[in-house]
Scaffold this motif. Sequence first.
Motif, PDB file in Angstrom:
ATOM      1  N   GLY A  82       0.825  -1.175  -0.004  1.00 54.82           N
ATOM      2  CA  GLY A  82      -0.062   0.078  -0.017  1.00 54.82           C
ATOM      3  C   GLY A  82       0.656   0.996  -0.129  1.00 54.82           C
ATOM      4  O   GLY A  82       1.822   1.278  -0.055  1.00 54.82           O
ATOM      5  N   PHE A  83       0.403   2.317   0.009  1.00 57.92           N
ATOM      6  CA  PHE A  83       0.830   3.562   0.085  1.00 57.92           C
ATOM      7  C   PHE A  83       0.421   4.616   1.167  1.00 57.92           C
ATOM      8  O   PHE A  83      -0.334   4.518   1.812  1.00 57.92           O
ATOM      9  CB  PHE A  83       1.056   4.429  -1.188  1.00 57.92           C
ATOM     10  N   VAL A  84       1.411   5.414   1.762  1.00 59.39           N
ATOM     11  CA  VAL A  84       1.215   6.431   2.605  1.00 59.39           C
ATOM     12  C   VAL A  84       1.146   7.766   2.012  1.00 59.39           C
ATOM     13  O   VAL A  84       1.955   8.020   1.333  1.00 59.39           O
ATOM     14  CB  VAL A  84       2.160   6.228   4.039  1.00 59.39           C
ATOM     15  N   SER A  85       0.101   8.634   2.327  1.00 57.46           N
ATOM     16  CA  SER A  85       0.183  10.099   2.101  1.00 57.46           C
ATOM     17  C   SER A  85      -0.519  10.999   2.936  1.00 57.46           C
ATOM     18  O   SER A  85      -1.623  10.514   3.671  1.00 57.46           O
ATOM     19  CB  SER A  85      -0.570  10.118   0.799  1.00 57.46           C
ATOM     20  N   ARG A  86      -0.227  12.275   2.910  1.00 58.96           N
ATOM     21  CA  ARG A  86      -1.025  12.935   3.917  1.00 58.96           C
ATOM     22  C   ARG A  86      -2.243  13.488   3.345  1.00 58.96           C
ATOM     23  O   ARG A  86      -3.108  13.958   3.900  1.00 58.96           O
ATOM     24  CB  ARG A  86      -0.193  14.281   4.213  1.00 58.96           C
TER      25      ARG A  86
END
Length: 300
Positions: free
Chosen positions: A40-44
């Motif tokens: 998955g990915f992490v973003s603000r």
Amino acid sequence: QISKMFGTVVVGVGIAGLARIRDLMNPMPSSPSEHLKLFGFVSRRSFGNINEAKQISLEDALRNKDIHAAFISTENRSHEETIRMFLEAGKHVLVEYPMALSAKAAHELWEMAEQKDKVLHVEHIELLTEEYKQLKKEVAGKDLVKGTLHFTGHVLDENKSGFPAFSGIARLTWLIDLFGDLTVTSATREKQKDKNYSRMTVHFQTANKKPLTWIEERGPGMRREKKINFCFTSGCLENFPEAPRSSVGLFMQDQNLFAKKLLGQVSKEELAAEKWRILRCLDLAEVIQQYCEEPEKIYS
């Protein structure tokens, strides 16, 4: 034999982050990248999904035992803190250059990775371009008399990207990789706030006391390009040698290298040489910044 898989997460979805997501989802057949599995990915910002990749929280990424490695593609200013968090959580880290905006932080993070027996890999796609590989062949075995590398590009927000010696460390990496260790003899910086213009000029000496100059120039509407002028005892090189187009994208080449490290397929010698080069460039970037920020010396 069950092949070893490494769960990965991409942190930050700017241009590099999106390229990372794409390459992790479509690894090159029978390359080391097939051992990486995007979790998955992490973003603000909130995206939900990008293609098939799902957004997860930073907390999940740090806690999840199925995630073994983080690809950090955030703005330069936050690299240090993000690397630290993932190393502390016991994850391997791939980070876009520069790994940190101070030499001290870089050395501390490297030490931490070694203590935790984790791979800390800094992306240097500028060394993977065909243009650069040809240049390196061309320069090999020649005796430098003097040289200049002049980079121009659009304006960067320094609060996010850091001092030009750090944000432009790709150029410094070229010079060290081509000509060996360098010493800074002087560095200055001209800024025109109203015009949003900045020009940093750095003078180096090679181990053989030959002069090299690096100019990093940025302003509105400036085309992104590099100009070289390297003079050797045998003549001068003013244009890049012709280079074929590579069939493998730069981020994919870099990802393969990271996967190779995770699989223990990179020699100790190569790893040591790379560590020296990365930390040496960051040490020099800091020296350059100190030179540029020294108050003008007043000679009476």
